[in-house]
Scaffold this motif. Sequence first.
Motif, PDB file in Angstrom:
ATOM      1  N   ASP A 212       0.571  -7.827  -2.934  1.00 19.36           N
ATOM      2  CA  ASP A 212       0.140  -7.845  -1.641  1.00 19.36           C
ATOM      3  C   ASP A 212       0.629  -6.524  -0.820  1.00 19.36           C
ATOM      4  O   ASP A 212       0.267  -5.884   0.218  1.00 19.36           O
ATOM      5  N   SER A 213       1.960  -5.945  -1.224  1.00 15.44           N
ATOM      6  CA  SER A 213       2.564  -4.965  -0.681  1.00 15.44           C
ATOM      7  C   SER A 213       1.529  -3.646  -0.869  1.00 15.44           C
ATOM      8  O   SER A 213       1.641  -2.846  -0.097  1.00 15.44           O
ATOM      9  N   ILE A 214       1.005  -3.537  -2.020  1.00 15.80           N
ATOM     10  CA  ILE A 214       0.085  -2.287  -1.955  1.00 15.80           C
ATOM     11  C   ILE A 214      -1.199  -2.603  -1.136  1.00 15.80           C
ATOM     12  O   ILE A 214      -1.677  -1.573  -0.564  1.00 15.80           O
ATOM     13  N   VAL A 215      -1.963  -3.758  -1.190  1.00 16.33           N
ATOM     14  CA  VAL A 215      -2.736  -3.922  -0.335  1.00 16.33           C
ATOM     15  C   VAL A 215      -2.266  -3.592   1.157  1.00 16.33           C
ATOM     16  O   VAL A 215      -3.221  -3.105   1.858  1.00 16.33           O
ATOM     17  N   LEU A 216      -1.450  -4.093   1.618  1.00 14.61           N
ATOM     18  CA  LEU A 216      -0.801  -3.725   2.948  1.00 14.61           C
ATOM     19  C   LEU A 216      -0.842  -2.219   2.985  1.00 14.61           C
ATOM     20  O   LEU A 216      -1.404  -1.384   4.197  1.00 14.61           O
ATOM     21  N   HIS A 217      -0.417  -1.601   2.062  1.00 15.10           N
ATOM     22  CA  HIS A 217      -0.134  -0.136   2.026  1.00 15.10           C
ATOM     23  C   HIS A 217      -1.405   0.777   2.190  1.00 15.10           C
ATOM     24  O   HIS A 217      -1.852   1.543   2.674  1.00 15.10           O
ATOM     25  N   ILE A 218      -2.447  -0.012   1.434  1.00 17.17           N
ATOM     26  CA  ILE A 218      -3.709   0.559   1.551  1.00 17.17           C
ATOM     27  C   ILE A 218      -4.358   0.265   2.946  1.00 17.17           C
ATOM     28  O   ILE A 218      -5.091   1.401   3.548  1.00 17.17           O
TER      29      ILE A 218
END
Length: 492
Positions: free
Chosen positions: A393-399
Amino acid sequence: MASTSVAVAVAVNSSNYFTKDGVASVNLNPICSFSFQSGLFGSKIPTRELSLSVNGTRPTRPRPIRHSGSEPVKASTRSFDVVIVGAGIIGLTIARQFLTGSDLSVAVVDKAVPCSGATGAGQGYIWMVHKNPASDTWELTKRSHQLWKMLAETTRDQGMDPFQVFGWKKTGSLLVGTTPEDSVMLRKKVSQLSEAGLRAEYLSSDELHSKEPAINVGTVGGAAFAPDDCQLDAHRAVSYIEKVNRSFAPKGRYAEFYHEPVTGLVRSTSSGEYEAVRTSNSTLYGKAIIVAAGCWSRSLMHDLLKDSNVELDALVMPRKGHLLVIENYNPLQLNHGSMEVGYVDYQNAVFSSGLNDQSQTLSVSMTATIDTMGNLVLGSSRQFAGFSTEVDDSIVLHIWKRAGEFFPKLKELSLTDFIKNRKVRVGLRPYMPDGKPVIGPVPGLSNLFLATGHEGGGLSMALGTAEMVVDMVLGNPTYVDNSPFAANGRCC
């Protein structure tokens, strides 16, 4: 998500011949220490003019012989001319090329089903705007794009809509930057693409805004625009290719063996060549065996060859990627596909084969497209994290945040609505440390071939790879020089 030869007075492999613009050439640097002069099938197998499509309607037709693995199946032994391991876009297009371009019979084997790996998790762009004309993959990518466009035209000539058949649409693509340094690089990119024969133009910030009002690159940014770049839908494309392949099943020329993990190879006691693929349910004999198993190719080949005297390390490793899909988001409409210049740096990054210090390296670069259902697809991340496909989820938010820096309209979507309307695709790209795929025979084994390591370019390079593999197996001169993709010197 892989096309026979000229007589010369030196001993070289026929696979070192290649044709371009109607001219036959020869590479005098052998790609391997062995030769299979006229191909496994010599000149006895008739080839036919390439047929690129089947009827656009969907009548009920006999299904191919297909073992799903969902119910008990007695162990069987079957014989084919070609056995392909891997039912991603590379394996399936190789099968199609054999079926439409020759009279050979083909079996496709996979531990799962099509689109369950990198193919199904991709964004579907068929772009040249971010490619480097000086790279080893340029000609293969360019040829593959030409073949995709030919397929779209043939489909259209037969009264079908390529968009409906495999999601094909000409969108054009934008490579965008926000700084003066980016603008200098983008002007140079346009010059390189133009010199290589592609239509490309530089757009200032104002010119970009007129073409793509939703994007913001500031006052000093700009874009390289490639108006002829296209996009397709991976799932529709795979479904179409499967339909073409299955049309050969009633003729006894095609079979699928899905949900059948490969457990070993059968080696001939007389010739020493591998003559069959053994799966959990079947033994499939083939005159040629092609491994197109994506990021699993390295471990698979290691297991298959561990008891042999063949030294091979395919070096292919998984490079995890996230894509974010926002459904029903009408406020943001895109006229073109877009990506930021930083994507090029991270996609083309070349690491040594020892990636211990790179194991968790993460990069996120903006890519944006609209899929066939009208959904906004945002990317993308690149990360070495083993074979994990869990959503981070942290990568999704970063995207999401990175995309918002280019598309201000996205910042108007509340976090609650964002979570409710989002879907995430996670795939494992088959990455090679030197940035180019492995295509060709395993050194020392004339009938065992590799076609893997396309990283994020599987869809983009699929048809060119299929053409190349089939030509190499048949002993034909290849349209594009295949020597840069040889396993020899890179995997052994």
